[in-house]
Design an enzyme around this catalytic site. Structure first.
Site, PDB file in Angstrom:
ATOM      1  N   GLU A 266       9.711   4.382   4.851  1.00  0.00           N
ATOM      2  CA  GLU A 266       9.472   3.494   3.710  1.00  0.00           C
ATOM      3  C   GLU A 266       9.592   4.269   2.397  1.00  0.00           C
ATOM      4  O   GLU A 266       9.011   5.345   2.278  1.00  0.00           O
ATOM      5  CB  GLU A 266       8.074   2.876   3.805  1.00  0.00           C
ATOM      6  N   HIS A 287       5.947  -4.027   3.194  1.00  0.00           N
ATOM      7  CA  HIS A 287       4.578  -3.520   3.372  1.00  0.00           C
ATOM      8  C   HIS A 287       3.606  -4.224   2.421  1.00  0.00           C
ATOM      9  O   HIS A 287       2.828  -3.584   1.706  1.00  0.00           O
ATOM     10  CB  HIS A 287       4.534  -2.009   3.151  1.00  0.00           C
TER      11      HIS A 287
END
Length: 319
Positions: A266, A287
C-alpha cells in the site's frame, strides 16, 4: 511542554482540544517524506500515526526522546512493538473506535456484491436497459456469514448480520467455545473449524491480524474450498489474502465476488492494476473501511486522550 509529531491525517479539532498545552507538529504529508519524518521524530516525545508510518528501524533508532506512540486504528503491524517496549516507548492503539465503521463496510459490500446491481449507472446513462442481466442478484437474507477471527469488529459485524436474517459462524482459536461472546440478543454464532467455515459460508469476512500464521491464509487452495459463488471480504490486513489468486478465481467464476480494502503493498504499485484487470464483481477500496467522518473523530479523540494521559503521568513521575 512535550513535542508531538502527527504524520498522518486525523481530526484536527480533537488534536486542538486534547493537546493544546503541547508543541504539536501536524503534517499528514510527513508519511510520504521519509527524510523529513525521521528528522521531525528525532526531537519528539510522542508520535501519532495511522497504518502507513513505519515505526521501526532508523526512525525508531533516531527518536531518542520518544516515549509514546498513538495509533489511529487498531492494527500494530506497522509498529515494532517489541523494539518500542525495549526502549520504554508505550504504544496505544485506538481499540474499539472504528468497529462500527468496519462492520458497516462489511455488511454494505456484502449486500452490493450479492445483488450485483449497482454498476449499471454508465449503461443506463448511455441508453442501455440491462434489466434481464441484473435480475439474478441474491438476497443477504438466509445466507451464512463466516467470520475468520472473532474479535470486537467481527462481533459488531455478526450483530448486524443476524439482524438481517443471516446465520453466522466464526473461526477463532483464541476464543473458547464457552465464551459468552458466541451468544447475542439477535441469536447465536456457531464456532467452526476454518475448513468447515470456508466450505459452508456464503459470505466470508476476514478479521484477523497479519502474523506469520495468517500470511497467505486465503490462498488458491482456500479459495478452491469455498462454496461456488461465495463472496470474500478483506477489511483486515493485506497479506492475509493472495490477491492474484482472488482475481483468478473471480475470472474463472469460481468466486462470486470480492471486496478488498487492504493490500500486501500500500499504496498499490503501478503493476498491481494488471493483477485485477477484468476481474468481475470486484470492489477495491484504499484502506478506508474503518474511516468515516464519525469514526475519524472517535479514533482521534481516543488516541489523543491516551497520549495526553501518558505524557501527564510521565510528568508526575518526574516531578
Amino acid at each position: 511542554m512535550a513535542r508531538i509529531v502527527v504524520s498522518e491525517f486525523m481530526d484536527e479539532q480533537a488534536l486542538r482540544d486534547g493537546l493544546a498545552q503541547h508543541d504539536v507538529l501536524y503534517d499528514p504529508k510527513l508519511v510520504d517524506d521519509p527524510v523529513s519524518l525521521v528528522e521531525a521524530v528525532r526531537s519528539a516525545d510522542a508520535l501519532i500515526v495511522r497504518n502507513r508510518t513505519q515505526v521501526r528501524g532508523s526512525l525508531l533508532a533516531g527518536a531518542t526522546r520518544l516515549r509514546v506512540v498513538g495509533r489511529l486504528g487498531v492494527g500494530l503491524d506497522n509498529i515494532d512493538v517489541v523494539a518500542c517496549k525495549a526502549r520504554g516507548v508505550a504504544v496505544f492503539p485506538a481499540a474499539g473506535a472504528n468497529d462500527v465503521s468496519v462492520a458497516e463496510y462489511v455488511i454494505g459490500t456484502a449486500m452490493a456484491l450479492l445483488r450485483r446491481a449497482y454498476s449499471s449507472t454508465p449503461l443506463l446513462a448511455a441508453g442501455k436497459w440491462p434489466r434481464e442481466a441484473l435480475s439474478n442478484g441474491r438476497e443477504i437474507f438466509g445466507k451464512r456469514l463466516g467470520l475468520v477471527g472473532f474479535g470486537s469488529i467481527a462481533r459488531e459485524t455478526a450483530k448486524r448480520a443476524l439482524a438481517l436474517g443471516m446465520s453466522v459462524a466464526a473461526f477463532d482459536p483464541f476464543v473458547s467455545d464457552t465464551d459468552p461472546a458466541w451468544s447475542s440478543a439477535f441469536g447465536a454464532i456457531e464456532p467452526l473449524p476454518l475448513q468447515e467455515l470456508l466450505e459452508t459460508s456464503d459470505v466470508i469476512s476476514l478479521h484477523t491480524p497479519l502474523t506469520p500464521q495468517t500470511r497467505g491464509l486465503i490462498d488458491a487452495g482456500a479459495l478452491a474450498r469455498m462454496k461456488a459463488g461465495a463472496i470474500l471480504i478483506n477489511a483486515a490486513r493485506g497479506g492475509i489474502v493472495d490477491e492474484a489468486a482472488v482475481a483468478d478465481a473471480l475470472r474463472a467464476r469460481e468466486l462470486g465476488g470480492a471486496a478488498l480494502d487492504v493490500f500486501d503493498d500500500e499504496p498499490l504499485s503501478a503493476e498491481k492494476p494488471l493483477v485485477f484487470s477484468d476481474a468481475p464483481n470486484l470492489i477495491l477500496t484504499p484502506h478506508i473501511a474503518g474511516v468515516t467522518a464519525e469514526s475519524n473523530v472517535r479514533v482521534s479523540r481516543v488516541t489523543v486522550e491516551a497520549v495526553a494521559r501518558h505524557l501527564a503521568a510521565m510528568t508526575l513521575r518526574s516531578a
